[in-house]
Motif scaffolding. Structure first.
Motif, PDB file in Angstrom:
ATOM      1  N   ASN A 135     -16.619  71.534  64.786  1.00  0.00           N
ATOM      2  CA  ASN A 135     -15.738  72.611  65.236  1.00  0.00           C
ATOM      3  C   ASN A 135     -14.882  72.172  66.413  1.00  0.00           C
ATOM      4  N   CYS A 136     -15.467  71.384  67.301  1.00  0.00           N
ATOM      5  CA  CYS A 136     -14.719  70.888  68.449  1.00  0.00           C
ATOM      6  C   CYS A 136     -13.542  70.027  67.984  1.00  0.00           C
ATOM      7  N   ALA A 137     -13.798  69.129  67.023  1.00  0.00           N
ATOM      8  CA  ALA A 137     -12.738  68.247  66.524  1.00  0.00           C
ATOM      9  C   ALA A 137     -11.631  69.031  65.824  1.00  0.00           C
ATOM     10  N   VAL A 138     -12.016  69.981  64.962  1.00  0.00           N
ATOM     11  CA  VAL A 138     -11.022  70.790  64.257  1.00  0.00           C
ATOM     12  C   VAL A 138     -10.220  71.634  65.251  1.00  0.00           C
ATOM     13  N   GLY A 139     -10.902  72.169  66.253  1.00  0.00           N
ATOM     14  CA  GLY A 139     -10.227  72.973  67.261  1.00  0.00           C
ATOM     15  C   GLY A 139      -9.208  72.170  68.049  1.00  0.00           C
ATOM     16  N   CYS A 140      -9.568  70.950  68.422  1.00  0.00           N
ATOM     17  CA  CYS A 140      -8.633  70.092  69.162  1.00  0.00           C
ATOM     18  C   CYS A 140      -7.398  69.779  68.319  1.00  0.00           C
ATOM     19  N   LEU A 141      -7.593  69.554  67.037  1.00  0.00           N
ATOM     20  CA  LEU A 141      -6.457  69.290  66.151  1.00  0.00           C
ATOM     21  C   LEU A 141      -5.548  70.513  66.039  1.00  0.00           C
ATOM     22  N   SER A 142      -6.136  71.715  65.998  1.00  0.00           N
ATOM     23  CA  SER A 142      -5.324  72.925  65.866  1.00  0.00           C
ATOM     24  C   SER A 142      -4.443  73.158  67.083  1.00  0.00           C
ATOM     25  N   VAL A 143      -4.879  72.675  68.239  1.00  0.00           N
ATOM     26  CA  VAL A 143      -4.102  72.875  69.462  1.00  0.00           C
ATOM     27  C   VAL A 143      -2.841  72.003  69.464  1.00  0.00           C
ATOM     28  N   LEU A 144      -2.758  71.044  68.553  1.00  0.00           N
ATOM     29  CA  LEU A 144      -1.532  70.246  68.424  1.00  0.00           C
ATOM     30  C   LEU A 144      -0.324  71.123  68.086  1.00  0.00           C
ATOM     31  N   LEU A 145      -0.579  72.351  67.608  1.00  0.00           N
ATOM     32  CA  LEU A 145       0.514  73.285  67.328  1.00  0.00           C
ATOM     33  C   LEU A 145       1.352  73.567  68.567  1.00  0.00           C
ATOM     34  N   ILE A 146       0.820  73.267  69.731  1.00  0.00           N
ATOM     35  CA  ILE A 146       1.559  73.524  70.959  1.00  0.00           C
ATOM     36  C   ILE A 146       2.857  72.734  70.998  1.00  0.00           C
ATOM     37  N   PHE A 147       2.867  71.585  70.344  1.00  0.00           N
ATOM     38  CA  PHE A 147       4.057  70.745  70.365  1.00  0.00           C
ATOM     39  C   PHE A 147       5.120  71.223  69.376  1.00  0.00           C
ATOM     40  N   ALA A 148       4.781  72.255  68.576  1.00  0.00           N
ATOM     41  CA  ALA A 148       5.748  72.835  67.644  1.00  0.00           C
ATOM     42  C   ALA A 148       6.415  74.074  68.218  1.00  0.00           C
ATOM     43  N   GLY A 149       6.040  74.455  69.448  1.00  0.00           N
ATOM     44  CA  GLY A 149       6.688  75.601  70.082  1.00  0.00           C
ATOM     45  C   GLY A 149       5.729  76.736  70.362  1.00  0.00           C
TER      46      GLY A 149
END
Length: 567
Positions: free
Chosen positions: A403-417
């Protein structure tokens, strides 16, 4: 097997459960066990956790996941930005009335099926046999998406608040996206470490965190009402009731009624943590009563207190536009600066930050139990790894770090705005409430007398409660996917990406089911030895088991009346 053990054997229909096992089957538990273990065994599972959660500590986890102060702070952009103060006051009341219906429907299911699989297990058992696996599959994946994005959404808001606090002390500093991302990842890792600890430590941490959440909420509430400096700015102490309840803010291109419905995302996301007692029921004593009570307590108390906090903000805010468009990216911090001095703002923001840290950790714990239970039944890829319980801590450590790994990947959305990263909030809202409502809807319209209520139930009000729950969720699914702008103003940056971030994985999961998973996924996997109740055959089954002729880790095939052994 001793005579005392034989006498203690009970058929499934002798326990207040609705089980995947047949009513006349008898689960066999090795070793010492109590009434909670008997109930869990009747559901088809052997005990794997220590029952070190009580009603209070279970409530503490779910209240920490709710995290009213940090939740309201995190979602102020949606509650205030879509419809203004009316969305925060009477919009909250409307949403909470329906959310309480869903919570009570869930509590009823939890009492009859107190297992960490929770909603997924309920969908599998309650749906018609032909559709049970598919119902469980859809419920499980939607719930998992909601759970796995809960901690990153909280930690993203927490990181933003921390950096906003820095910008208050250093006015020239403007937080950058990469800084928010790195701080969010660090917080995720810290929460994963804590969630990997033994159950007793996790329970104690959440108990302290929940207590702090309550204290911080009370302190901030009092400060907002008692220490605001509006009068020194030449304004009345509070905004007029007419403006608070009637002045809409044009935050969307839609009519006022739709804007109010869109503002419900703040309420739904804030109130999406009350399912935690369901997922912790295998670690709770007196689970079929304590867990549903914790669900209803969390929703009821959380809803009332959350509304009071929203009222305080609505009656004291000075400039909605300035709060929403502040450079710090944190409307709550900007709001505090409007009505308090720098020191009071920093004090309130610090309390909110600490409360948000506790909330993020509670989200990580709840999500790990969901991942474990679904993996135990083979729902996720590489399930055998995520279903492992650490022998030292007796907690699902592998599930925590997935869950930690998947959660960190989802936060990459920050670079899309900003709009894109906002999708992790709406994913949590829509994913959770779809999963919450599927088993309630099945229970209401397709089960009838096949449902065996637990000791906590709604009685004759269950049907009406289920109808209201279903209507609310069906209405909110499209509403939560609407963008704030329409027509020629709508572009990729202003698009609501919820339909992609939640609908995309859900579509892939459904395709996977029909292409391959339907061949091997049959719903919850019973992992406890059991036998078919038969007056004549039962003694021989027990005798064979005593003689070591049976593998107790495998289900026992029913014996025939004229047979002296079990196959």
């Amino acid at each position: 097997m001793s005579a005392e053990d034989k006498d203690s054997l009970k058929r499934v229909d002798q326990e207040p459960v609705t089980s995947v096992l047949a009513p006349n089957e008898i689960p066999v538990i090795d070793g010492a066990h109590d009434s909670d273990d008997d109930v869990l065994a009747a559901l088809g599972y052997k005990p794997e956790f220590k029952r070190e959660f009580s009603l209070w500590t279970t409530f503490c986890v779910s209240f920490a996941v709710l995290g009213l102060l940090p939740s309201v702070a995190s979602t102020l952009y949606y509650g205030l930005g879509y419809a203004g103060t009316p969305g925060m006051v009477w919009g909250w009341l409307i949403a909470m009335a329906f959310i309480q219906c869903i919570a009570m429907g869930m509590a009823e299911l939890c009492s009859a099926m107190p297992t960490s699989g929770g909603l997924y297990y309920a969908s599998a058992v309650l749906a018609p046999p032909k559709y049970g696996p598919f119902a469980a599959w859809v419920t499980g994946w939607s719930n998992w998406l909601g759970q796995v994005t809960a901690a990153p959404s909280v930690d993203y808001s927490l990181a933003s608040m921390i950096l906003a606090a820095v910008s208050i002390n250093k006015p020239d500093y403007v937080p950058q996206n990469y800084q928010v991302f790195l701080l969010t990842v660090l917080l995720m890792v810290v929460h994963a470490v804590i969630s990997s600890m033994p159950t007793r430590w996790v329970a104690q941490f959440n108990s302290v965190g929940s207590t702090f959440n309550i204290v911080a909420l009370i302190v901030v509430f009092i400060v907002i009402l008692a220490a605001d400096n509006r009068t020194s700015q030449g304004m009345p102490r509070f905004n007029s009731s007419a403006s608070v309840w009637g002045d809409f803010y044009a935050g969307t291109d839609f009519p006022k009624g739709v804007s109010i419905l869109m503002s419900f995302i703040a309420v739904i996301w804030t109130m999406s943590g009350y399912d935690s007692p369901f997922h912790l029921s295998e670690e709770c004593s007196n689970a079929n009563i304590a867990s549903p009570r914790a669900i209803v307590m969390t929703s009821g108390i959380g809803g009332a207190v959350g509304w009071a906090l929203n009222m305080a903000i609505a009656y004291t805010i000075v400039d909605i536009d300035a709060a929403l468009n502040d450079e710090s990216g944190q409307p709550f911090a900007a709001y505090l600066l409007q009505i308090l001095g720098d020191k009071a703002t920093m004090a309130c923001l610090s309390l909110t930050i600490i409360a948000a840290f506790s909330m993020g950790q509670g989200c990580m714990v709840a999500a790990s139990r969901v991942t474990f239970s679904y993996s135990r039944d083979g729902c996720l890829p590489l399930s055998r790894y995520w279903a492992n319980v650490n022998t030292l801590t007796k907690t699902p450590v592998n599930a925590v770090w997935l869950n930690c790994a998947v959660g960190c990947l989802s936060v990459l959305l920050i670079f899309a705005g900003d709009v894109a990263i906002g999708a992790i909030f709406s994913i949590g809202a829509i994913g959770a409430f779809v999963a919450f409502t599927i088993p309630i809807t099945i229970r209401t319209f397709f089960v009838a007398s096949r449902f065996r209520p637990g000791p906590w139930n709604l009685g004759k009000y269950s049907y009406a409660n289920g109808i209201l729950s279903t209507i609310f969720t069906l209405l909110m699914i499209p509403i939560l996917c609407l963008p704030t702008v329409t027509g020629s103003d709508l572009d990729a940056e202003g698009m609501n990406w919820t339909i992609v971030c939640w609908g995309g994985p859900m579509l892939l999961a459904i395709i996977w089911f029909f292409v391959d998973a339907h061949k091997w996924f049959k719903g919850p996997k019973v992992n406890i030895a059991h036998m078919i109740h038969d007056v004549q055959a039962e003694p021989y089954v027990i005798q064979a088991q005593e003689a070591g002729e049976l593998d107790s880790s495998q289900p026992i095939v029913p014996a025939k009346k004229d047979s002296l052994s079990a196959v």
